[in-house]
Design a protein around this motif. Structure first.
Motif, PDB file in Angstrom:
ATOM      1  N   THR A 190      -8.008   0.777  -0.776  1.00  0.00           N
ATOM      2  CA  THR A 190      -7.384   0.654   0.546  1.00  0.00           C
ATOM      3  C   THR A 190      -7.845  -0.663   1.159  1.00  0.00           C
ATOM      4  O   THR A 190      -8.606  -1.419   0.531  1.00  0.00           O
ATOM      5  CB  THR A 190      -7.787   1.800   1.500  1.00  0.00           C
ATOM      6  N   ARG A 191      -7.428  -0.903   2.387  1.00  0.00           N
ATOM      7  CA  ARG A 191      -7.821  -2.147   3.048  1.00  0.00           C
ATOM      8  C   ARG A 191      -9.334  -2.226   3.269  1.00  0.00           C
ATOM      9  O   ARG A 191      -9.872  -3.275   3.595  1.00  0.00           O
ATOM     10  CB  ARG A 191      -7.097  -2.272   4.391  1.00  0.00           C
ATOM     11  N   CYS A 222      -2.878   3.516   0.516  1.00  0.00           N
ATOM     12  CA  CYS A 222      -3.699   3.033  -0.598  1.00  0.00           C
ATOM     13  C   CYS A 222      -2.803   2.562  -1.740  1.00  0.00           C
ATOM     14  O   CYS A 222      -1.580   2.713  -1.703  1.00  0.00           O
ATOM     15  CB  CYS A 222      -4.640   4.136  -1.088  1.00  0.00           C
ATOM     16  N   ARG A 223      -3.427   1.959  -2.767  1.00  0.00           N
ATOM     17  CA  ARG A 223      -2.702   1.697  -3.998  1.00  0.00           C
ATOM     18  C   ARG A 223      -3.559   2.138  -5.181  1.00  0.00           C
ATOM     19  O   ARG A 223      -4.796   2.098  -5.129  1.00  0.00           O
ATOM     20  CB  ARG A 223      -2.278   0.238  -4.102  1.00  0.00           C
ATOM     21  N   TRP A 261       0.879  -1.178   0.000  1.00  0.00           N
ATOM     22  CA  TRP A 261       0.000   0.000   0.000  1.00  0.00           C
ATOM     23  C   TRP A 261       0.915   1.227   0.000  1.00  0.00           C
ATOM     24  O   TRP A 261       1.148   1.838   1.034  1.00  0.00           O
ATOM     25  CB  TRP A 261      -0.907  -0.021   1.234  1.00  0.00           C
TER      26      TRP A 261
END
Ligand code: SF4
Length: 703
Positions: free
Chosen positions: A642-643, A695-696, A586
C-alpha cells in the motif's frame, strides 16, 4: 481433552479471549492447567471454541516474563530482528520491584511536573478485569491529571458506541445474542461470527435451523452464509448506501411502525425526507446489489414480527463507521424492532472485556458509565469520590496519541496489556512514535513488540492467575477466578497499578479486587444491585439489574430510552467514499481482521501450543481467480503493498472471497498487516479504516 482424574483441582472462571464470555472450568494439576471444559454459563451452555478449549497454556510459555526488566544503557528502542523474547537479558536487565517501580514512576512524574499533564498518556487493556480498568483510568485521571486514556475499543467498536449513545442513549447492546433464537429475522452484517464469536455463531445456526431467517449482508462471503436465507454481497464501503436504500423501501412502502415511531422516537420526518431520493434503483450501482434484492431484504426485515441486527467490525472500522451504525439503528427504530424479546441491536464486542473496560471508563472523553468529562456536575461527583480535582477536557484517542507523540506533546506513556506496535494502523508511524517517547512503561505477560520500545517492563498477571470481574457482549458481568499461581516475581495488575499510583503521590490502599469493585459501584449505576458476593455466588448477573434478588435485564428499552427526552433519535446519513478508494495503481481492497485460532496481535495465542500448531504462519486470503491471475498457487509467497508499506506472506484461497479483495490477519509480526493499513479516522468514533485500504498484489518468488 484430558482426563479429569489427572487433575487435582478445578477452578471456575471465564474464557480470556472473545466478548462472548464463555464460562469454563480450569482443571489444574500441580499448579498448572492441564485442560479446560465449558461450563453451563448463560452465553455458552457448556460450549467452547478452539481458543477457549485449547488456548490455555500461553502463561507457561518459555518467554513468559517473571521479573521486572529495565532497558540496558545504549540499547536502541525498537524491534530488533535478532531479539529473542525468551532471552530478554540481551536488551534488558533484571531489576527488583522497588527499583523498577521507582524508575517507572519517576519518569512519569518528571515529565508530568516538567511539561504538564498533557505530556503523559495511558493505554489500558480490554483483556484485563473491570477492576483493573477502573484503577488504570483512575490513575491517569488523578495521577497523570489528564484524560489521555484509551484502549482497543478505539480500534474496534468506538464508532458503534458513538452512534448508539447519540441515537439511543446507551453504548451497550439492547438484547443478548441468545435472543436471536426468538427472532423471526436476523440481520448479520460486517461480522464473521464463526471465526470471531464462534460460540455466538452456534446460537445463530440453531436459530436458523428452527426457522429464523438469517440475512447476511457482507462484501465477503462468510461461512454463516450456508445457514442464511439471503446472503447479500455488496461493494466494500457502500454500507451507508445500502442501509439508506433499505430505509427508502421501508418509507416508500409504508412498512414502518407508525405507533412505535410516534411513541418512542424523534426525527423520523427528517429521515423520511432524507432517504426519499435514495431508491434501490438509485443506490444499486454503488452497492453492487440488484434493486429488487434490496427491496426483498428490506421487506423481510420490516415485516417480521421480531427482528434483530448484529454487526461487527466490518461496519465499525470505516471512516464512515459511525454512519454505518446510525443506518442500522434507524432500521430498528423505524420498524419498532427494539425493546421486545427477539428484537434489538447488538454490536458483537471483540475482546473478552472490551464492554467492561469501556463501562469502567478507559475512554478519553467520558468517566465510567459514559459520563462526559465536560459535564461539571458529573465531574464534581467523581472529584468527590476520588477526592481530587479532575480535568474537564476530553483526552486524546489511540491514534491521536501517536500523532501527539510525533508532535512532541506527549512524551511519556504507561501501556498495560495493549500492543500498539502491532495493533495500530500505519505501523511505521506508530512504531516511530513509540521510539520517540522519552519514557515508556509497559506492563504485560511477555516482551511484546510494544515492550521492545519500553524503558521499564513490569511482569503482570494472566487471566487464569487473577480474581476479577469481566463483562461480555451481552452485558453479563461475570466472575473470573485465579486458577494457578503467578510465576516467579510476576504480580497482579491491580497491585502494580496501585504501586505506580502511590509513587505518583496517590493515597491508595486496595487489598483485593473486591475493594475496587465496591468503589466502582459508587461511581457506576450500571452496577446497581450487583455485588462481588452476588457474582461469586451466581457467577453472572446482567446489567441493568432491577433488584438484589432479580435477574438482570436481557432486553432493554421497551418503555423509554436513556436520553434526555426518553426518546431515540433518527440520524440521517450521507454516503461517502472510503478515505482511500481503489484506482488503477492501487486496484485491490485490503481488509484486515482475525483468524479463528489467533487472537488480536497474537501475543497470547501464538504462544499457545495447539493454536500455534493449527495456524503457524502468516497468510493472506483471496479469491482463487485473483490468485490465478497473479500466476500463483496456494502456498506460494504473495507481496502486498500500500502507500504505507509492503509485506510478504503466504497466499491462501477462499472461494467465498470476492475478486478484487485480499484479507490479512493482523497477528503475525513477521508480516504485520498494519504496516499497510490506513490511519484515516472516522470523525465521531475516531476509529481507523481497517476495513478498506487500496493495495496492489504481486507474485513474490523469494519470501
Ligand atoms: Fe472463548 Fe469466545 Fe471461544 Fe467462547 S467463543 S470459548 S469466549 S473465544
Amino acid at each position: 481433552r484430558g482426563d479429569s482424574a489427572c487433575a487435582d483441582r478445578k477452578v471456575d472462571s471465564v474464557c480470556p479471549y472473545c466478548g462472548v464470555g464463555c464460562q469454563l472450568t480450569y482443571h489444574v494439576k500441580q499448579d498448572r492447567i492441564v485442560f479446560v471444559e465449558g461450563r453451563n454459563g448463560p452465553s455458552n451452555e457448556n460450549r467452547l471454541c478452539v481458543k477457549g478449549r485449547f488456548g490455555f497454556d500461553y502463561p507457561n510459555h518459555p518467554s513468559r516474563l517473571t521479573v521486572p526488566l529495565i532497558r540496558r544503557e545504549g540499547v536502541p528502542k525498537g524491534l530488533d530482528p535478532d531479539f529473542d523474547p525468551a532471552k530478554p537479558f540481551s536488551h534488558f536487565r533484571a531489576a527488583s520491584w522497588d527499583e523498577a517501580l521507582d524508575l517507572a514512576a519517576a519518569g512519569l512524574r518528571r515529565l508530568r511536573d516538567t511539561h504538564g499533564p498533557d505530556a503523559l498518556a495511558g493505554f489500558g487493556s480490554a483483556k484485563c478485569s473491570n477492576e483493573e480498568a477502573w484503577l488504570f483510568q483512575k490513575l491517569v485521571r488523578t495521577g497523570f491529571r489528564s484524560n489521555h486514556v484509551d484502549h482497543c475499543t478505539r480500534l474496534c467498536h468506538a464508532s458503534s458506541v458513538a452512534a448508539l449513545i447519540e441515537c439511543i442513549g446507551s453504548g451497550a447492546v439492547t438484547a443478548s445474542f441468545m435472543q436471536a433464537q426468538q427472532a423471526d429475522v436476523v440481520i448479520l452484517t460486517g461480522c464473521n461470527p464463526t471465526v470471531n464469536h464462534p460460540v455466538a455463531a452456534t446460537y445463530f445456526k440453531q436459530a436458523a435451523k428452527r426457522g429464523t431467517k438469517l440475512i447476511v449482508l457482507d462484501p465477503r462471503g462468510i461461512t454463516m452464509g450456508a445457514y442464511a436465507h439471503r446472503m447479500v454481497r455488496f461493494t466494500p464501503g457502500s454500507d451507508v448506501s445500502l442501509f439508506n436504500a433499505m430505509l427508502n423501501v421501508i418509507v416508500t412502502e409504508q412498512l414502518y411502525d407508525e405507533d412505535y415511531i410516534a411513541a418512542h422516537t424523534e426525527g423520523f420526518e427528517a429521515l423520511k425526507a432524507h432517504v426519499a431520493p435514495m431508491t434501490p434503483e438509485a443506490m444499486s450501482p454503488a452497492c453492487g446489489v440488484a434493486a429488487e434484492e434490496i427491496r426483498d431484504i428490506a421487506r423481510l426485515y420490516a415485516k417480521a414480527e421480531r427482528a434483530m441486527i448484529f454487526w461487527g467490525m466490518g461496519i465499525s472500522q470505516h471512516t464512515h463507521g459511525t454512519d454505518n451504525a446510525r443506518g442500522l439503528i434507524s432500521l430498528a427504530l423505524a420498524t419498532g424492532h427494539i425493546g421486545r424479546p427477539g428484537t434489538g441491536l447488538h454490536p458483537l464486542r471483540g475482546q473478552n472485556n472490551v464492554q467492561g473496560a469501556s463501562d469502567a471508563g478507559l475512554i478519553p472523553m467520558v468517566f465510567p458509565d459514559y459520563q462526559p468529562v465536560g459535564n461539571a456536575q458529573i465531574r464534581a461527583a467523581f472529584e468527590e469520590l476520588w477526592n481530587t480535582p479532575l480535568h474537564d477536557k476530553p483526552g486524546l484517542t489511540v491514534v491521536e496519541i501517536m500523532h501527539a507523540i510525533h508532535a512532541g506533546t506527549i512524551r511519556g506513556m504507561y501501556i498495560q496489556g495493549e500492543n500498539p506496535a502491532m495493533s495500530d494502523p500505519d505501523l511505521a508511524h506508530a512504531r516511530g512514535a513509540l521510539a520517540m517517547l522519552e519514557h515508556l512503561v509497559v506492563q504485560d505477560l511477555f516482551v511484546t513488540e510494544t515492550a521492545q520500545f519500553a524503558d521499564v517492563i513490569l511482569p503482570a498477571s494472566a487471566w487464569a492467575e487473577k480474581d476479577g470481574t469481566v463483562t461480555n457482549t451481552n452485558r453479563q458481568v461475570q466472575m473470573g477466578r485465579a486458577a494457578v499461581p503467578l510465576p516467579g516475581d510476576a504480580r497482579p495488575d491491580w497491585w502494580i497499578i496501585q504501586e505506580i499510583a502511590r509513587r505518583l503521590g496517590l493515597d491508595w490502599h486496595y487489598t483485593h479486587p473486591r475493594d475496587v469493585f465496591a468503589e466502582m459501584k459508587r461511581g457506576m449505576h450500571s452496577l446497581d444491585h450487583i455485588s462481588w458476593e452476588r457474582l461469586d455466588a451466581e457467577q453472572s448477573v446482567t446489567y441493568p439489574c432491577p433488584a438484589d434478588d432479580a435477574p438482570g435485564l436481557d432486553v432493554v428499552f421497551g418503555d423509554r430510552f436513556p436520553t434526555a427526552s426518553g426518546r431515540a433519535r433518527f440520524r440521517p446519513t450521507v454516503p461517502l467514499p472510503p478515505d482511500e478508494p481503489i484506482d488503477d495503481a492501487w486496484p485491490t481492497v485490503l481488509i484486515t481482521g482475525r483468524q479463528l485460532e489467533h487472537w488480536h496481535t497474537g501475543s497470547m495465542t501464538r504462544r499457545a501450543a495447539v493454536l500455534d500448531a493449527l495456524e503457524p504462519a502468516a497468510v493472506a486470503t483471496l479469491a482463487p481467480g485473483e490468485l490465478a491471475r497473479l500466476g500463483l498457487e496456494p502456498g506460494e509467497p504473495l507481496a502486498i503493498e500500500t502507500r504505507r508499506g509492503s509485506i510478504t506472506l503466504t497466499a491462501r484461497t477462499d472461494p467465498l472471497m470476492p475478486e478484487g479483495m485480499v484479507f490479512v490477519p493482523f497477528c503475525y509480526v513477521e508480516a504485520a498487516a498494519n504496516m499497510l493499513t490506513n490511519p484515516a479516522l472516522d470523525p465521531y468514533g475516531k476509529i481507523p479504516e481497517f476495513k478498506y485500504a487500496a493495495c496492489r498484489l504481486s507474485a513474490c518468488k523469494s519470501a
